[in-house]
Design an enzyme around this catalytic site. Structure first.
Site, PDB file in Angstrom:
ATOM      1  N   TYR A  14      -2.014  -1.056  10.571  1.00 27.02           N
ATOM      2  CA  TYR A  14      -2.083  -1.321   9.130  1.00 27.02           C
ATOM      3  C   TYR A  14      -0.837  -0.788   8.429  1.00 27.02           C
ATOM      4  O   TYR A  14      -0.203  -1.480   7.626  1.00 27.02           O
ATOM      5  CB  TYR A  14      -3.336  -0.664   8.558  1.00 27.02           C
ATOM      6  CG  TYR A  14      -3.518  -0.822   7.067  1.00 27.02           C
ATOM      7  CD1 TYR A  14      -3.899  -2.047   6.527  1.00 27.02           C
ATOM      8  CD2 TYR A  14      -3.319   0.246   6.195  1.00 27.02           C
ATOM      9  CE1 TYR A  14      -4.076  -2.194   5.147  1.00 27.02           C
ATOM     10  CE2 TYR A  14      -3.490   0.107   4.831  1.00 27.02           C
ATOM     11  CZ  TYR A  14      -3.870  -1.114   4.310  1.00 27.02           C
ATOM     12  OH  TYR A  14      -4.037  -1.263   2.953  1.00 27.02           O
ATOM     13  N   SER A  74       0.852  -1.192   0.000  1.00 28.05           N
ATOM     14  CA  SER A  74       0.000   0.000   0.000  1.00 28.05           C
ATOM     15  C   SER A  74       0.884   1.237   0.000  1.00 28.05           C
ATOM     16  O   SER A  74       2.058   1.169   0.388  1.00 28.05           O
ATOM     17  CB  SER A  74      -0.894   0.007   1.242  1.00 28.05           C
ATOM     18  OG  SER A  74      -1.677   1.193   1.304  1.00 28.05           O
TER      19      SER A  74
END
Length: 263
Positions: free
Chosen positions: A155, A141
């Protein structure tokens, strides 16, 4: 003849979102696909792909369970005889302030986002080494390695770790003609994005998504199949000289220095 004709791809997190998009694009380009996920929905996706003339099987698998992974890989090998491409896509995101996040929530991210990639790669890698060929595509990401928002500590930490994993593994596996690359998406219109929006504003999640889209230079969120196209390139022989790389696909969302200054 598609760019993935003759290849067998094992795709985790294939029951929705980016994973589903990747599976559809891989099948379109001729790959035989092994769809792995916890959800029963992978059966429906595999059935739809077969109905359209593609070769696909579904295997129930929890990436946080090593035994599940090993059984799923065995099923894939039994069905197609080999695996050429591994797409480590399964991932989770649960927002929470750092001081308020429990150890259970922290470990949930680690177990899925890091250990899941580690164990799935370890289970499939011997088959790639045996063939002296392979592609490993990892969904990381832009969050973590490049940018972050409040509440994304767990995350962001795990997604950033995948970039380091990608680079180190790429060096180690180059001798076997195995390419390892990471995709770093920005905002994609997926159930995960919708869930994050709901966590941010339970009453108006659509407003949150619109606000995100408005802040992206291209003024929209990506479609899962657009990530699939990049994943297909990295899974094909077109990417034979690319390894250890993180490729951003974010509509320009990481470009603005701020969203409040400009002419």
């Amino acid at each position: 003849m598609g760019k993935l004709t003759g290849k067998v791809a094992f795709i985790t997190g294939a029951s929705k979102g980016i994973g589903e998009g990747i599976a559809k694009v891989y099948a379109k380009y001729g790959a035989k696909v092994i769809l792995a996920a916890r959800s029963n929905r992978i059966e429906e996706i595999a059935e739809n792909l077969r109905a359209n003339g593609y070769e696909a099987i579904a295997v129930r698998m929890d990436v946080s369970n090593k035994g599940d992974i090993e059984r799923a890989v065995e099923c894939g090998i039994k069905a197609f005889g080999k695996i050429d491409i591994l797409v480590n896509n399964a991932g989770v995101c649960k927002l929470g302030k750092f001081l308020e996040m429990s150890e259970e929530d922290r470990d949930f991210h680690i177990d899925v986002n890091i250990k899941g990639v580690w164990n799935t790669t370890k289970a499939i890698l011997p088959y790639l080494i045996k063939n002296n060929y392979g592609k490993i595509v990892i969904t990381s990401s832009v969050t973590g390695d490049m940018v972050a928002d409040p509440g994304e500590t767990a995350y962001a930490m795990t997604k950033a770790a995948l970039v380091g994993f990608t680079k180190s593994l790429a060096v180690e596996l180059a001798q076997y003609k195995i390419n390892v690359n990471a995709i770093c998406p920005g905002y994609v219109l997926t159930p995960m994005a919708e869930g994050i929006a709901k966590q941010s504003d339970e009453k108006s999640p659509d407003k949150v998504l619109k606000g995100i889209a408005d802040a992206v230079p291209l003024k929209r969120l990506a479609e899962p199949e657009e990530i699939g196209e990049l994943a297909a390139f990295l899974g094909s022989d077109e990417s034979n000289y690319i390894t250890g790389t993180q490729i951003v696909i974010d509509g320009g969302s990481t470009l603005p220095e701020t969203i409040s200054v400009g002419i």
